[in-house]
Design a protein around this motif. Sequence first.
Motif, PDB file in Angstrom:
ATOM      1  N   ALA A 153       0.864  -1.185   0.000  1.00  9.90           N
ATOM      2  CA  ALA A 153       0.000   0.000   0.000  1.00  9.90           C
ATOM      3  C   ALA A 153       0.900   1.235   0.000  1.00  9.90           C
ATOM      4  O   ALA A 153       1.502   1.583   1.023  1.00  9.90           O
ATOM      5  CB  ALA A 153      -0.913   0.002   1.213  1.00  9.90           C
ATOM      6  N   LEU A 154       1.010   1.869  -1.134  1.00 12.51           N
ATOM      7  CA  LEU A 154       1.945   2.983  -1.277  1.00 12.51           C
ATOM      8  C   LEU A 154       1.559   4.176  -0.396  1.00 12.51           C
ATOM      9  O   LEU A 154       2.431   4.881   0.127  1.00 12.51           O
ATOM     10  CB  LEU A 154       2.010   3.416  -2.748  1.00 12.51           C
ATOM     11  N   ALA A 155       0.268   4.413  -0.214  1.00 16.73           N
ATOM     12  CA  ALA A 155      -0.159   5.543   0.613  1.00 16.73           C
ATOM     13  C   ALA A 155       0.327   5.382   2.050  1.00 16.73           C
ATOM     14  O   ALA A 155       0.849   6.319   2.671  1.00 16.73           O
ATOM     15  CB  ALA A 155      -1.672   5.684   0.564  1.00 16.73           C
ATOM     16  N   THR A 156       0.185   4.176   2.594  1.00 20.25           N
ATOM     17  CA  THR A 156       0.634   3.909   3.960  1.00 20.25           C
ATOM     18  C   THR A 156       2.146   4.041   4.063  1.00 20.25           C
ATOM     19  O   THR A 156       2.684   4.607   5.021  1.00 20.25           O
ATOM     20  CB  THR A 156       0.198   2.494   4.390  1.00 20.25           C
ATOM     21  N   LEU A 190       2.691  15.939   2.452  1.00 14.88           N
ATOM     22  CA  LEU A 190       2.234  14.735   1.743  1.00 14.88           C
ATOM     23  C   LEU A 190       0.925  15.031   1.021  1.00 14.88           C
ATOM     24  O   LEU A 190      -0.013  15.572   1.607  1.00 14.88           O
ATOM     25  CB  LEU A 190       2.040  13.586   2.735  1.00 14.88           C
ATOM     26  N   ASP A 191       0.861  14.658  -0.255  1.00 12.74           N
ATOM     27  CA  ASP A 191      -0.336  14.872  -1.065  1.00 12.74           C
ATOM     28  C   ASP A 191      -0.748  13.536  -1.686  1.00 12.74           C
ATOM     29  O   ASP A 191      -0.129  13.071  -2.648  1.00 12.74           O
ATOM     30  CB  ASP A 191      -0.056  15.907  -2.160  1.00 12.74           C
ATOM     31  N   LEU A 192      -1.779  12.913  -1.114  1.00  9.11           N
ATOM     32  CA  LEU A 192      -2.251  11.610  -1.595  1.00  9.11           C
ATOM     33  C   LEU A 192      -3.477  11.814  -2.474  1.00  9.11           C
ATOM     34  O   LEU A 192      -4.546  12.157  -1.988  1.00  9.11           O
ATOM     35  CB  LEU A 192      -2.590  10.702  -0.411  1.00  9.11           C
ATOM     36  N   ARG A 193      -3.303  11.578  -3.773  1.00 10.40           N
ATOM     37  CA  ARG A 193      -4.415  11.704  -4.703  1.00 10.40           C
ATOM     38  C   ARG A 193      -5.003  10.342  -5.076  1.00 10.40           C
ATOM     39  O   ARG A 193      -5.956  10.269  -5.845  1.00 10.40           O
ATOM     40  CB  ARG A 193      -3.946  12.422  -5.970  1.00 10.40           C
ATOM     41  N   ALA A 194      -4.394   9.282  -4.575  1.00 10.59           N
ATOM     42  CA  ALA A 194      -4.877   7.920  -4.837  1.00 10.59           C
ATOM     43  C   ALA A 194      -4.308   7.010  -3.762  1.00 10.59           C
ATOM     44  O   ALA A 194      -3.409   7.398  -3.005  1.00 10.59           O
ATOM     45  CB  ALA A 194      -4.446   7.449  -6.232  1.00 10.59           C
ATOM     46  N   THR A 195      -4.858   5.823  -3.649  1.00  5.65           N
ATOM     47  CA  THR A 195      -4.371   4.833  -2.673  1.00  5.65           C
ATOM     48  C   THR A 195      -4.109   3.510  -3.392  1.00  5.65           C
ATOM     49  O   THR A 195      -4.754   2.497  -3.111  1.00  5.65           O
ATOM     50  CB  THR A 195      -5.390   4.640  -1.545  1.00  5.65           C
ATOM     51  N   PRO A 196      -3.163   3.480  -4.322  1.00  2.00           N
ATOM     52  CA  PRO A 196      -2.945   2.273  -5.118  1.00  2.00           C
ATOM     53  C   PRO A 196      -2.110   1.224  -4.390  1.00  2.00           C
ATOM     54  O   PRO A 196      -1.419   1.506  -3.404  1.00  2.00           O
ATOM     55  CB  PRO A 196      -2.187   2.804  -6.342  1.00  2.00           C
ATOM     56  N   LEU A 197      -2.176   0.000  -4.912  1.00  2.00           N
ATOM     57  CA  LEU A 197      -1.337  -1.105  -4.456  1.00  2.00           C
ATOM     58  C   LEU A 197      -0.358  -1.464  -5.579  1.00  2.00           C
ATOM     59  O   LEU A 197      -0.724  -1.469  -6.751  1.00  2.00           O
ATOM     60  CB  LEU A 197      -2.172  -2.333  -4.110  1.00  2.00           C
ATOM     61  N   THR A 198       0.878  -1.756  -5.205  1.00  2.00           N
ATOM     62  CA  THR A 198       1.854  -2.269  -6.165  1.00  2.00           C
ATOM     63  C   THR A 198       2.420  -3.569  -5.629  1.00  2.00           C
ATOM     64  O   THR A 198       2.377  -3.827  -4.413  1.00  2.00           O
ATOM     65  CB  THR A 198       2.985  -1.258  -6.419  1.00  2.00           C
TER      66      THR A 198
END
Length: 479
Positions: free
Chosen positions: A331-334, A356-364
Amino acid sequence: MSRRSRIFLGILLIYAAGIAFLLYRVVGDIDPRYRESAEESLVDTSQFMASLIEQDVIAGAINTARLEPLFRSVYARQFSAQIYNLHKNRVELRVYVTDRTGRVLFDSLGRATGADYSRWIDVSRALAGVYGARTSRDVEVDPRTSVMYAGAPIRWNNEIVGMVSVGKPVQSFGQFVEDARARTLWVGVGSAFALLVLAIIVSVWLVRPFGLISDYVRWTRAQKSLSLTRMARRALDALRGGFGEMRDALTGRNYVADYVQTFTHEVKSPLSAIRGAAELLQEPSMPQHEREHFLANIERETRRIQEIVDRMMELTALETRRTLERTQPVALATLLDELVASAQGAATARGVRVALDLRATPLTEGDPFLLRRAVSNLLDNAIDFSPAGSTVLLSLEADAKQARVAVRDHGPGIPDYARDKVFEKFYSLARPNGQKKSTGLGLAFVKEIAALHRGRIELANAKGGGAIAVLTLPLSSGH
């Protein structure tokens, strides 16, 4: 592209050019060899026909009376001959006879009887008593109608009274030429490909005794659930790893030499500083405050050498990993939120704020430890180059296929002369405010981590000043 990759691709290009040149020469030599073989047979046949016609010469006059029924019968013969890949069912041999002036007395095809052939090279040379041959087209604009002729003189009492020329359409043996060319090309390309595959196999097994297949099977067994997309992606990673290992096997000596040279260059300066300080400390009359200053220099330069060695060992270990052994959804946001929290202390000490500017909560899909190290390196660089009172912005956005982690600072930016060098090992720009240069391995470390995760890292000047680093990563297949 790295120097290793350029050397490896250069070797492959030289190999491909050598094979291509060899095939070009061999294929280009096929047609002349077939023509030589066909002409040799025509010479024998023309001499045979000349001897046969000489039996009917009376007082120097050539009698061709029995040739017409002979060739009419020959052309009417029905047969079926399978010559390798060529099926033959009719006689294509041509014959014409001329008198001593070059006028045609007989033409097996019945086209040129009475014509003046004295200017044809096979006729003129045969009437002069020397060997003559030619290749001419029945239809001037169509090369497929070419016919090869070989002439021989007809003698009576040791006097040349005429000549006979035997011809054969080039197209009759041209099929053999095309077939030989196709076979040669297939064999050449197949051999080159087989040799390349053998080189890959040998190189991979020299570098990794257990082989790529064993790695792939071990990775598959470690997965809790199997996905065809992930398995295919892993297979591609394994192949890319094999390519890299073959490249390193072929260019490894140059690679090691480059590493040793750059490492020696980097440690030369701090070693010289340590040596100079040690020599000065041997002076018994040195004041205490100067002694403490030089001792601090020795300690600082020693730490720098230790940092270079540690970073270099980490980078070398990372470069030998062609694929990630174990991956998990990250989880990149975390991860970014944790990094911002841990970087606030160093940033505050320099009078810099991290946002910090989170515009999405993607998984890689990847290794969270390595990803954390990569973004941490980017943050450290941004903080080092940021002036007091400025803000370092860490942002995250994503689209349907990939996520982008951006680190933006408001420092001096990247000079034009350094844009193509920032990812080279040991290349480092001077920090503002008189700070010492870094080891120059941080961005190279980030680049290797990005490549392991099938991503990329880009560094450029941002609009409005400062620099921006963008780490692009593919999204997890389950996202």
